[in-house]
Scaffold this motif. Structure first.
Motif, PDB file in Angstrom:
ATOM      1  N   ARG A   7     -75.682  -9.391   5.665  1.00 23.55           N
ATOM      2  CA  ARG A   7     -74.263  -9.264   6.026  1.00 23.55           C
ATOM      3  C   ARG A   7     -73.537  -8.587   4.868  1.00 23.55           C
ATOM      4  NH1 ARG A   7     -72.050 -15.117   8.006  1.00 23.55           N
ATOM      5  NH2 ARG A   7     -73.455 -15.534   9.769  1.00 23.55           N
ATOM      6  N   LEU A   8     -73.081  -7.384   5.077  1.00 27.47           N
ATOM      7  CA  LEU A   8     -72.346  -6.660   4.042  1.00 27.47           C
ATOM      8  C   LEU A   8     -70.840  -6.852   4.234  1.00 27.47           C
ATOM      9  CD1 LEU A   8     -74.356  -3.308   3.898  1.00 27.47           C
ATOM     10  CD2 LEU A   8     -74.542  -5.295   2.386  1.00 27.47           C
ATOM     11  N   GLY A   9     -70.114  -6.881   3.109  1.00 26.42           N
ATOM     12  CA  GLY A   9     -68.669  -7.031   3.164  1.00 26.42           C
ATOM     13  C   GLY A   9     -68.220  -8.400   3.595  1.00 26.42           C
ATOM     14  N   ASP A  10     -69.090  -9.367   3.554  1.00 24.81           N
ATOM     15  CA  ASP A  10     -68.750 -10.731   3.991  1.00 24.81           C
ATOM     16  C   ASP A  10     -69.465 -11.737   3.102  1.00 24.81           C
ATOM     17  OD1 ASP A  10     -67.879 -12.951   5.345  1.00 24.81           O
ATOM     18  OD2 ASP A  10     -69.279 -12.728   7.019  1.00 24.81           O
ATOM     19  N   GLY A  11     -69.020 -11.809   1.841  1.00 25.13           N
ATOM     20  CA  GLY A  11     -69.650 -12.740   0.913  1.00 25.13           C
ATOM     21  C   GLY A  11     -68.963 -14.083   0.834  1.00 25.13           C
ATOM     22  N   ALA A  12     -67.939 -14.302   1.668  1.00 24.52           N
ATOM     23  CA  ALA A  12     -67.177 -15.540   1.569  1.00 24.52           C
ATOM     24  C   ALA A  12     -67.570 -16.575   2.618  1.00 24.52           C
ATOM     25  CB  ALA A  12     -65.676 -15.241   1.686  1.00 24.52           C
ATOM     26  N   THR A  13     -68.155 -16.118   3.726  1.00 27.72           N
ATOM     27  CA  THR A  13     -68.423 -17.022   4.843  1.00 27.72           C
ATOM     28  C   THR A  13     -69.836 -17.591   4.760  1.00 27.72           C
ATOM     29  OG1 THR A  13     -66.969 -15.670   6.213  1.00 27.72           O
ATOM     30  CG2 THR A  13     -68.402 -17.234   7.353  1.00 27.72           C
ATOM     31  N   LEU A  14     -69.954 -18.904   4.901  1.00 31.34           N
ATOM     32  CA  LEU A  14     -71.261 -19.566   4.870  1.00 31.34           C
ATOM     33  C   LEU A  14     -71.938 -19.411   6.220  1.00 31.34           C
ATOM     34  CD1 LEU A  14     -73.144 -21.472   3.171  1.00 31.34           C
ATOM     35  CD2 LEU A  14     -72.036 -23.369   4.362  1.00 31.34           C
ATOM     36  N   PRO A  15     -73.089 -18.733   6.278  1.00 30.93           N
ATOM     37  CA  PRO A  15     -73.782 -18.588   7.559  1.00 30.93           C
ATOM     38  C   PRO A  15     -74.166 -19.937   8.167  1.00 30.93           C
ATOM     39  CG  PRO A  15     -74.672 -17.065   5.934  1.00 30.93           C
ATOM     40  CD  PRO A  15     -73.763 -18.007   5.193  1.00 30.93           C
ATOM     41  N   GLU A  16     -74.065 -20.023   9.457  1.00 30.82           N
ATOM     42  CA  GLU A  16     -74.443 -21.270  10.137  1.00 30.82           C
ATOM     43  C   GLU A  16     -75.922 -21.562   9.901  1.00 30.82           C
ATOM     44  OE1 GLU A  16     -73.450 -21.332  14.234  1.00 30.82           O
ATOM     45  OE2 GLU A  16     -71.371 -20.663  13.924  1.00 30.82           O
ATOM     46  N   SER A  17     -76.236 -22.829   9.911  1.00 31.70           N
ATOM     47  CA  SER A  17     -77.603 -23.343   9.733  1.00 31.70           C
ATOM     48  C   SER A  17     -78.137 -23.203   8.315  1.00 31.70           C
ATOM     49  CB  SER A  17     -78.589 -22.719  10.730  1.00 31.70           C
ATOM     50  OG  SER A  17     -78.901 -21.386  10.375  1.00 31.70           O
ATOM     51  N   THR A  18     -77.306 -22.729   7.357  1.00 34.25           N
ATOM     52  CA  THR A  18     -77.767 -22.623   5.968  1.00 34.25           C
ATOM     53  C   THR A  18     -78.157 -23.993   5.426  1.00 34.25           C
ATOM     54  OG1 THR A  18     -76.349 -20.714   5.537  1.00 34.25           O
ATOM     55  CG2 THR A  18     -77.123 -21.945   3.624  1.00 34.25           C
ATOM     56  N   GLU A  19     -79.330 -24.058   4.791  1.00 30.98           N
ATOM     57  CA  GLU A  19     -79.800 -25.306   4.176  1.00 30.98           C
ATOM     58  C   GLU A  19     -79.870 -25.216   2.649  1.00 30.98           C
ATOM     59  OE1 GLU A  19     -83.057 -27.198   6.947  1.00 30.98           O
ATOM     60  OE2 GLU A  19     -83.279 -24.997   6.957  1.00 30.98           O
ATOM     61  N   LEU A  20     -79.817 -23.996   2.124  1.00 34.70           N
ATOM     62  CA  LEU A  20     -79.904 -23.787   0.684  1.00 34.70           C
ATOM     63  C   LEU A  20     -79.242 -22.458   0.348  1.00 34.70           C
ATOM     64  CD1 LEU A  20     -81.182 -24.410  -2.188  1.00 34.70           C
ATOM     65  CD2 LEU A  20     -83.159 -23.077  -1.421  1.00 34.70           C
ATOM     66  N   ILE A  21     -78.528 -22.421  -0.788  1.00 34.49           N
ATOM     67  CA  ILE A  21     -77.972 -21.169  -1.305  1.00 34.49           C
ATOM     68  C   ILE A  21     -78.764 -20.758  -2.538  1.00 34.49           C
ATOM     69  CG2 ILE A  21     -75.977 -20.047  -2.360  1.00 34.49           C
ATOM     70  CD1 ILE A  21     -75.207 -20.654   0.363  1.00 34.49           C
ATOM     71  N   VAL A  22     -79.163 -19.483  -2.615  1.00 37.55           N
ATOM     72  CA  VAL A  22     -79.738 -18.909  -3.828  1.00 37.55           C
ATOM     73  C   VAL A  22     -78.824 -17.758  -4.232  1.00 37.55           C
ATOM     74  CG1 VAL A  22     -81.674 -17.694  -4.868  1.00 37.55           C
ATOM     75  CG2 VAL A  22     -82.098 -19.589  -3.282  1.00 37.55           C
ATOM     76  N   THR A  23     -78.256 -17.839  -5.427  1.00 37.50           N
ATOM     77  CA  THR A  23     -77.262 -16.856  -5.834  1.00 37.50           C
ATOM     78  C   THR A  23     -77.741 -15.980  -6.983  1.00 37.50           C
ATOM     79  OG1 THR A  23     -74.990 -16.558  -6.640  1.00 37.50           O
ATOM     80  CG2 THR A  23     -76.159 -18.508  -7.423  1.00 37.50           C
ATOM     81  N   THR A  24     -77.221 -14.767  -7.022  1.00 37.63           N
ATOM     82  CA  THR A  24     -77.413 -13.924  -8.193  1.00 37.63           C
ATOM     83  C   THR A  24     -76.543 -14.488  -9.315  1.00 37.63           C
ATOM     84  OG1 THR A  24     -75.671 -12.468  -7.398  1.00 37.63           O
ATOM     85  CG2 THR A  24     -77.908 -11.862  -6.845  1.00 37.63           C
ATOM     86  N   PRO A  25     -76.935 -14.292 -10.585  1.00 39.65           N
ATOM     87  CA  PRO A  25     -76.225 -14.943 -11.691  1.00 39.65           C
ATOM     88  C   PRO A  25     -74.756 -14.557 -11.816  1.00 39.65           C
ATOM     89  CG  PRO A  25     -78.357 -14.123 -12.428  1.00 39.65           C
ATOM     90  CD  PRO A  25     -78.139 -13.583 -11.049  1.00 39.65           C
ATOM     91  N   GLY A  26     -74.407 -13.337 -11.419  1.00 41.34           N
ATOM     92  CA  GLY A  26     -73.050 -12.868 -11.666  1.00 41.34           C
ATOM     93  C   GLY A  26     -71.983 -13.479 -10.774  1.00 41.34           C
ATOM     94  N   TRP A  27     -72.369 -14.095  -9.665  1.00 45.15           N
ATOM     95  CA  TRP A  27     -71.370 -14.669  -8.760  1.00 45.15           C
ATOM     96  C   TRP A  27     -70.722 -15.881  -9.407  1.00 45.15           C
ATOM     97  CZ3 TRP A  27     -71.264 -14.430  -2.852  1.00 45.15           C
ATOM     98  CH2 TRP A  27     -71.567 -13.133  -2.415  1.00 45.15           C
ATOM     99  N   LYS A  28     -69.378 -15.855  -9.498  1.00 44.53           N
ATOM    100  CA  LYS A  28     -68.653 -16.913 -10.194  1.00 44.53           C
ATOM    101  C   LYS A  28     -68.675 -18.224  -9.397  1.00 44.53           C
ATOM    102  CE  LYS A  28     -64.695 -15.759 -12.065  1.00 44.53           C
ATOM    103  NZ  LYS A  28     -63.370 -15.145 -12.286  1.00 44.53           N
ATOM    104  N   PRO A  29     -68.663 -19.357 -10.099  1.00 43.33           N
ATOM    105  CA  PRO A  29     -68.749 -20.651  -9.421  1.00 43.33           C
ATOM    106  C   PRO A  29     -67.601 -20.950  -8.474  1.00 43.33           C
ATOM    107  CG  PRO A  29     -69.212 -20.875 -11.768  1.00 43.33           C
ATOM    108  CD  PRO A  29     -68.704 -19.483 -11.563  1.00 43.33           C
TER     109      PRO A  29
END
Length: 476
Positions: A65-87
């Motif tokens: 999903r491009l241009g949509d980094g704010a919405t949590l996809p349904e059914s997500t069970e775990l987030i893995v983030t790149t280091p640069g994304w702020k908490p």
């Protein structure tokens, strides 16, 4: 030297959202997908580069999903983030509200290690991480151990952990970003080299930044290595939750106390990993074995030696490893001598803490500084370094901040303010520095600022300095 066995994480069937493309997001997505996870990648940007990266992942069957980094996809069970994304990103707020764990690429690598995985000797700190990790790897190799310098140094931990090559031990550089997202990391031993204000816009406060650095000590089994000259690092050791029997080991440029490594009459000595450390000391190497033997680099060498000794490396390997080590470019690198003046490239000194260490290495300096200040103040740096400055040549967008600090704390120091931010300004700066310097001086590029106002990165800035110096030499 061994470590407890670990069991590799099973992610098959798990719905994982990877936050961000780029150098860590893409490998994480591929690794998770290859192991049977249902992967969705979300990314704030939707430019040509992002679309190209997305196409590569979508060809494998990964949802992007491009241009949509704010919405949590349904059914997500775990987030893995790149280091640069702020908490404070909305995606993470939604994940926390849903009770989900958030991991970085380091956490993922830690969890995916297989049985008999190599232990990690970890290094963090505001400055000196890369050099220290490279020194440590050189020492470990001199001891005959299979090792690699990995992590924030540019070598993916996922690639190393999941690759075919077998290692005895890993020398791991970790940034504060990576440590923030690595809750279960447990190193064999770890070092915090120093703590100075940096990346505060990401962490939110100095306290939060220091706390993330301090996570590197959590669960250490053998040694927590700290900087005797930087009380903040010792405070982090005191606060750490370590395994029973783990020791606090200091390093100092002075004479070491018991449980410390330090310097005695030009010799690096160990009073930590010896029999009866209250009475005995073990010679490891000479200060002249460290390249270059600038004070802050000798401190890096002592930290590397402490971690190596914690792993059981013999003294001879410390000496041989330090002698074999060659620093990366643009780290207090001697470029040339022209008419009795030394020209030194420390373009990697992108903040005031690094520049202070660089300036402390020389007695009489024509200082080339300036660039993007990133919110930094320069009063303390100038006040501490004033007695070493013969002159200063300032370039870059925020040079006025340095000029004002020089006027306040070193009004007798001649200052050339080059009102330029083009790449050609470096040649003009070097020419001005040559005019100001006399035999025995050091012309030092230690900008105390980031480079992106004038250059693509600090490497290009250092290359421009070296090229300008070569032009001087050709005309000398």
């Amino acid at each position: 030297m061994g470590e407890q066995q670990v069991t590799s994480l099973d992610v098959a069937g798990l719905h994982v959202t990877v936050a961000g493309l780029g150098v860590s997001g893409i490998p994480a997505a591929k690794v998770l997908h290859a192991r049977g996870a249902n992967v969705t990648v979300v990314n704030d940007g939707d430019d040509a580069r992002a679309r190209e990266q997305a196409a590569e992942l979508e060809a494998l069957g990964i949802v992007v999903r491009l241009g949509d980094g704010a919405t949590l996809p349904e059914s997500t069970e775990l987030i893995v983030t790149t280091p640069g994304w702020k908490p404070d990103k909305p995606l993470f707020a939604a994940a926390r509200a849903a009770g989900l764990e958030i991991w970085g690429d380091v956490e993922l690598a830690w969890r995916l290690r297989g049985p008999d995985a190599a232990p990690w000797l970890a290094v963090t700190g505001t400055n000196g991480k890369t050099t220290t990790v490279q020194m440590l790897a050189s020492i470990l190799k001199a001891a005959g151990l299979r090792t690699a310098a990995v992590g924030n140094i540019g070598v993916s931990l996922l690639d190393v952990v999941l690759g075919d090559e077998q290692y005895d031990v890993l020398a791991v550089e970790l940034s504060s970003y990576q440590l923030h997202w690595a809750p279960s990391l447990r190193a064999h031993s770890a070092a915090v080299l120093n703590i100075a204000p940096d990346h505060l816009d990401w962490h939110g406060s100095m306290e939060a930044y220091a706390a993330d650095k301090g996570h590197v000590y959590d669960g250490n089994r053998v040694a927590c290595v700290y900087n005797v000259a930087d009380k903040a690092t010792e405070d982090l050791v005191r606060e750490a939750d370590v395994e029973e029997g783990c020791r606090a080991i200091g390093f100092t440029l002075g004479t070491p106390a018991p449980s410390q490594l330090g310097i005695v009459e030009g010799i690096l000595v160990d009073r930590a990993f010896v029999e009866d450390r209250h009475k005995n000391a073990q010679e490891l190497a000479e200060v002249s074995d460290v390249n270059p033997p600038a004070p802050h680099n000798v401190a890096n060498a002592l930290a590397a030696a402490a971690l190596a000794r914690a792993y059981g490396v013999p003294p001879k390997a410390v000496r041989d490893g330090l002698r074999a080590f060659t620093p990366d470019a643009h780290r207090i690198a001697h470029v040339a001598d022209v008419a009795g003046v030394a020209y030194v490239d420390d373009s990697k000194a992108t903040n005031t803490h690094a520049a202070e260490a660089s300036l402390a290495a020389y007695e009489s300096i024509v200082w080339i500084a300036g660039g993007l200040a990133k919110g930094a103040a320069f009063d303390e740096l100038v006040a501490k370094s004033a007695k070493r400055l013969r002159a200063a040549v300032l370039i870059g967008a925020d040079r006025g901040l340095i000029r004002e600090a020089l006027a306040r704390h070193a009004p007798e120091v001649p200052v050339v303010d080059l009102d330029r931010t083009d790449t050609g300004a470096m040649l003009a700066a070097v020419q001005e520095a040559r005019r100001l310097a006399v035999a025995g001086d050091t012309v030092l590029l230690a900008p105390a600022c980031a480079s992106m106002d004038m250059f693509a990165n600090y490497n290009q800035r250092g290359d421009a300095f070296a090229e300008a110096v070569r032009e001087l030499g050709a005309g000398a």
